[in-house]
Write a protein that holds these residues in place. Structure first.
Motif, PDB file in Angstrom:
ATOM      1  N   PRO A  94       0.724  -0.855   0.199  1.00  0.00           N
ATOM      2  CA  PRO A  94      -0.056   0.285   0.065  1.00  0.00           C
ATOM      3  C   PRO A  94       0.805   1.136  -0.095  1.00  0.00           C
ATOM      4  O   PRO A  94       0.539   2.546  -0.251  1.00  0.00           O
ATOM      5  CB  PRO A  94      -0.421  -0.627   1.767  1.00  0.00           C
ATOM      6  CG  PRO A  94      -0.421  -1.158   2.420  1.00  0.00           C
ATOM      7  CD  PRO A  94       0.555  -2.072   1.296  1.00  0.00           C
ATOM      8  N   SER A  98      -0.003   3.642  -2.418  1.00  0.00           N
ATOM      9  CA  SER A  98      -0.253   5.641  -2.922  1.00  0.00           C
ATOM     10  C   SER A  98       0.969   6.867  -4.063  1.00  0.00           C
ATOM     11  O   SER A  98       0.152   7.333  -4.301  1.00  0.00           O
ATOM     12  CB  SER A  98      -0.029   5.700  -0.757  1.00  0.00           C
ATOM     13  OG  SER A  98       1.729   6.368  -0.520  1.00  0.00           O
ATOM     14  N   GLY A 235      -4.942   8.985   2.175  1.00  0.00           N
ATOM     15  CA  GLY A 235      -5.076   7.520   1.644  1.00  0.00           C
ATOM     16  C   GLY A 235      -3.781   7.525   0.525  1.00  0.00           C
ATOM     17  O   GLY A 235      -4.331   7.748  -0.577  1.00  0.00           O
ATOM     18  N   ILE A 390     -10.306   3.252  -5.447  1.00  0.00           N
ATOM     19  CA  ILE A 390      -9.753   2.712  -5.115  1.00  0.00           C
ATOM     20  C   ILE A 390      -8.398   2.887  -4.738  1.00  0.00           C
ATOM     21  O   ILE A 390      -8.652   2.253  -3.672  1.00  0.00           O
ATOM     22  CB  ILE A 390      -9.141   2.364  -6.902  1.00  0.00           C
ATOM     23  CG1 ILE A 390     -10.829   2.059  -7.553  1.00  0.00           C
ATOM     24  CG2 ILE A 390      -8.553   0.851  -6.733  1.00  0.00           C
ATOM     25  CD1 ILE A 390     -10.098   1.409  -9.026  1.00  0.00           C
ATOM     26  N   SER A 391      -7.658   4.063  -4.955  1.00  0.00           N
ATOM     27  CA  SER A 391      -6.632   3.918  -4.150  1.00  0.00           C
ATOM     28  C   SER A 391      -6.925   4.063  -2.601  1.00  0.00           C
ATOM     29  O   SER A 391      -5.866   4.002  -1.966  1.00  0.00           O
ATOM     30  CB  SER A 391      -5.573   4.146  -4.855  1.00  0.00           C
ATOM     31  OG  SER A 391      -4.225   4.532  -4.080  1.00  0.00           O
ATOM     32  N   LEU A 394      -7.875   1.950  -0.297  1.00  0.00           N
ATOM     33  CA  LEU A 394      -7.176   1.082   0.434  1.00  0.00           C
ATOM     34  C   LEU A 394      -6.386   1.340   0.969  1.00  0.00           C
ATOM     35  O   LEU A 394      -5.471   0.698   1.964  1.00  0.00           O
ATOM     36  CB  LEU A 394      -6.665   0.488  -0.854  1.00  0.00           C
ATOM     37  CG  LEU A 394      -8.215  -0.599  -1.805  1.00  0.00           C
ATOM     38  CD1 LEU A 394      -7.472  -1.126  -2.987  1.00  0.00           C
ATOM     39  CD2 LEU A 394      -9.182  -1.182  -1.050  1.00  0.00           C
ATOM     40  N   VAL A 395      -5.902   2.315   0.831  1.00  0.00           N
ATOM     41  CA  VAL A 395      -4.249   2.861   1.107  1.00  0.00           C
ATOM     42  C   VAL A 395      -4.402   3.476   2.583  1.00  0.00           C
ATOM     43  O   VAL A 395      -3.651   3.657   3.495  1.00  0.00           O
ATOM     44  CB  VAL A 395      -3.957   4.019   1.070  1.00  0.00           C
ATOM     45  CG1 VAL A 395      -2.229   4.226   1.447  1.00  0.00           C
ATOM     46  CG2 VAL A 395      -2.833   3.618  -0.690  1.00  0.00           C
ATOM     47  N   LEU A 397      -7.179   2.414   3.778  1.00  0.00           N
ATOM     48  CA  LEU A 397      -7.142   1.204   6.220  1.00  0.00           C
ATOM     49  C   LEU A 397      -5.933   0.571   5.908  1.00  0.00           C
ATOM     50  O   LEU A 397      -5.685   0.064   6.780  1.00  0.00           O
ATOM     51  CB  LEU A 397      -7.680  -0.233   4.118  1.00  0.00           C
ATOM     52  CG  LEU A 397      -8.533  -0.929   4.754  1.00  0.00           C
ATOM     53  CD1 LEU A 397      -9.584  -1.054   6.203  1.00  0.00           C
ATOM     54  CD2 LEU A 397      -9.010  -2.196   3.800  1.00  0.00           C
ATOM     55  N   ALA A 398      -5.205   0.356   4.776  1.00  0.00           N
ATOM     56  CA  ALA A 398      -3.586  -0.164   5.036  1.00  0.00           C
ATOM     57  C   ALA A 398      -3.525   0.148   6.797  1.00  0.00           C
ATOM     58  O   ALA A 398      -2.465  -0.272   7.103  1.00  0.00           O
ATOM     59  CB  ALA A 398      -2.859  -0.464   3.795  1.00  0.00           C
ATOM     60  N   ILE A 443     -14.004   0.352   3.850  1.00  0.00           N
ATOM     61  CA  ILE A 443     -14.406  -1.424   3.208  1.00  0.00           C
ATOM     62  C   ILE A 443     -15.961  -0.233   2.851  1.00  0.00           C
ATOM     63  O   ILE A 443     -15.926  -0.577   1.103  1.00  0.00           O
ATOM     64  CB  ILE A 443     -14.877  -2.087   3.927  1.00  0.00           C
ATOM     65  CG1 ILE A 443     -13.550  -2.795   4.167  1.00  0.00           C
ATOM     66  CG2 ILE A 443     -15.368  -2.876   3.110  1.00  0.00           C
ATOM     67  CD1 ILE A 443     -12.575  -3.939   5.598  1.00  0.00           C
ATOM     68  N   PHE A 446     -15.709   2.043  -0.405  1.00  0.00           N
ATOM     69  CA  PHE A 446     -14.034   1.675  -1.042  1.00  0.00           C
ATOM     70  C   PHE A 446     -15.379   0.612  -2.369  1.00  0.00           C
ATOM     71  O   PHE A 446     -15.273   1.131  -3.222  1.00  0.00           O
ATOM     72  CB  PHE A 446     -13.328   0.609  -0.767  1.00  0.00           C
ATOM     73  CG  PHE A 446     -12.872   0.281  -2.288  1.00  0.00           C
ATOM     74  CD1 PHE A 446     -12.059   0.648  -2.992  1.00  0.00           C
ATOM     75  CD2 PHE A 446     -12.710  -2.068  -1.709  1.00  0.00           C
ATOM     76  CE1 PHE A 446     -11.402  -0.277  -3.919  1.00  0.00           C
ATOM     77  CE2 PHE A 446     -12.841  -2.878  -2.947  1.00  0.00           C
ATOM     78  CZ  PHE A 446     -12.093  -1.621  -4.144  1.00  0.00           C
ATOM     79  N   THR A 450     -16.470   1.797  -6.211  1.00  0.00           N
ATOM     80  CA  THR A 450     -16.480   1.219  -7.019  1.00  0.00           C
ATOM     81  C   THR A 450     -17.678   1.183  -7.135  1.00  0.00           C
ATOM     82  O   THR A 450     -17.917   0.194  -8.371  1.00  0.00           O
ATOM     83  CB  THR A 450     -15.179   0.171  -6.332  1.00  0.00           C
ATOM     84  OG1 THR A 450     -15.937  -0.594  -5.463  1.00  0.00           O
ATOM     85  CG2 THR A 450     -13.726   1.074  -6.393  1.00  0.00           C
TER      86      THR A 450
END
Ligand code: TRP
Length: 455
Positions: A94, A98, A235, A390-391, A394-395, A397-398, A443, A446, A450
């Motif tokens: 991630p 990023s 993110g 998308i990115s 997710l980042v 969340l990471a 989540i 995301f 999407t």
């Protein structure tokens, strides 16, 4: 690795003052998201009702993640890939994502930055004075399809970024942000006063802020969380990278609150600067480019001293975009300096070229490549989709997983309190929000962004 080892690692540059750091981070946060996204989504999602939900989102979720990302970055004391992967190498992915996403983001953000330079020149030279809305629209239409011309302004905008980044953290980023951000605030206040004193401005304020709870649905909450996320530059590695240059003697929670408050204030004021003017002229507000590059210039062409206020607006827009885009460039430049032992100057030039080349498809998508669609999206929108939908979630969340599920709780606590130097009373609240609520919400963001989940 323990804290002391990390603290003494190398002799990296550091922000000189807390004010400078806050202005730099606020500079990253304040951008197109505040000017052309916030006022509009507030209007369509129920005005004051949305503002309330947004404020809750930004202070509970936005501030929480901002603190998380800054803690990760400062603890890493290096680039974003190292920061995310410092205890578990899998989280380098991630970190890397990023960096790619923020570079892609910059490649199209720059184009809009370039537009603002063109508009500044046009407005100051009186080109919009006294012309009809249709004419303004055709100026815009003819300009954006003229790709070579847009490319020139994009390159100018990018070159300013390169120069700032070559100068480094204190002499470049910190200095520019410390001057530009207060100036930007003054410009904004003047614009708000001008807008609110136009006859008929009241309607705009009503559309913007009148709470309409009937428009509040599940998707409003997701929109508010998504906006909080985007507007704080979360993110995308920017917060982590900037924080890696912050001394352990500064309080991260305090810096976080200052940034969040500044960004929110600018967003709310941007709405007050733009929407009353729009309503005073009986136009209906739209989102994005149309609002800023068609509606506003035609208003500036009609009001007394419009060229003056218009120039002010586009200067404001330019600086807001600039302080955001320098933070995008710094993410990968820091990476090249740390990981490839590259000189700052060389890294900045290489990344600027990469950004420029990456920018060709979105730039051309306004011109002769406008027919190209991938997954049903034009090239500009495709870039935006990859980054924002998308990115970024997710980042984000990471980040939450790294700090609460990978790190020891004590490590996180030592980082956010600077080894107990500062008391952080909300530590447990912040920690549990990050551990449980943030992952669930991200989540959800995301999945809805999407289109996998429909609410
Ligand atoms: N916060 C910026 C804005 O409101 C946009 C943004 C998102 C950003 N991610 C970023 C800026 C990363 C700099 C770095 O316009």
């Amino acid at each position: 690795m323990n804290n002391t080892e990390l603290q003494t690692k190398g002799s990296r540059e550091q922000f000189k003052t807390r004010f400078g750091f806050i202005m730099a981070v606020a500079g990253s946060a304040v951008g197109l998201g505040n000017i052309w996204r916030f006022p509009y989504i507030t209007g369509v999602h129920g005005g004051g009702a949305f503002v309330i939900i947004y404020l809750v989102s930004i202070f509970i979720i936005g501030a929480t993640i901002a603190l998380t990302e800054m803690a990760i970055g400062r603890h890493g004391g290096s680039d974003v890939v190292e920061a995310y992967g410092q205890y578990d190498k899998r989280f380098r992915i991630p970190g890397f994502l990023s960096m790619i996403a923020v570079t892609v983001l910059m490649s199209f953000y720059n184009i809009i930055g370039g537009w603002s330079i063109y508009y500044f020149i046009q407005i100051i030279s009186g080109k919009f004075t006294g012309i009809s809305s249709g004419e303004v629209e055709s100026i815009f239409g003819n300009f954006i399809v003229n790709s070579p011309q847009v490319a020139i302004f994009t390159i100018i905008f990018l070159a300013v970024n390169t120069i700032v980044i070559v100068k480094g953290i204190t002499e470049g980023i910190e200095r520019v942000s410390s001057i530009v951000m207060p100036a930007l605030f003054v410009l904004l206040i003047v614009l708000v006063i001008r807008s609110l004193t136009l006859p008929g401005a009241k309607e705009g304020v009503i559309w913007y802020l009148k709470p309409d709870f009937s428009k509040v649905t599940g998707s409003t909450i997701v929109a508010a969380v998504g906006q909080a996320f985007f507007t704080l530059s979360l993110g995308s590695g920017a917060m982590a990278t900037y924080a890696s240059y912050l001394s352990k003697d500064e309080s991260l929670p305090k810096a976080t609150y200052s940034v969040v408050i500044t960004d929110t204030l600018v967003a709310l004021l941007a709405g007050l600067a733009i929407l009353p003017a729009v309503f005073a002229f009986g136009v209906s507000p739209g989102e994005g480019p149309g609002l800023v590059f068609v509606t506003l210039p035609s208003i500036f062409g009609k009001i007394p001293f419009g060229a003056f206020f218009g120039a002010m607006f586009f200067a404001f827009f330019f600086f807001a975009a600039l302080t955001s885009s320098i933070s995008m460039l710094e993410v990968s430049v820091t990476y090249l300096i740390e990981k490839k032992k590259m000189e700052r100057k060389k890294a900045a030039i290489i990344m600027s070229i990469v950004v420029l080349l990456l920018g060709i498809p979105p730039l051309m998508s306004f011109g002769s490549w406008s027919h190209i669609e991938i997954f049903g999206l034009g090239l500009f929108d495709l870039y935006d989709y990859f980054v924002s939908n998308i990115s970024m979630p997710l980042v984000g969340l990471a980040g939450a997983l790294v700090i609460c599920w990978v790190w020891d709780k004590q490590v996180a606590k030592d980082e956010v309190t600077s080894n107990s130097k500062f008391e952080f009373r909300l530590f447990n609240i912040w920690y549990n929000l990050t551990k449980y609520l943030v992952p669930i919400l991200l989540i959800l963001v995301f999945l809805t962004a999407t289109g996998i989940l429909k609410i």
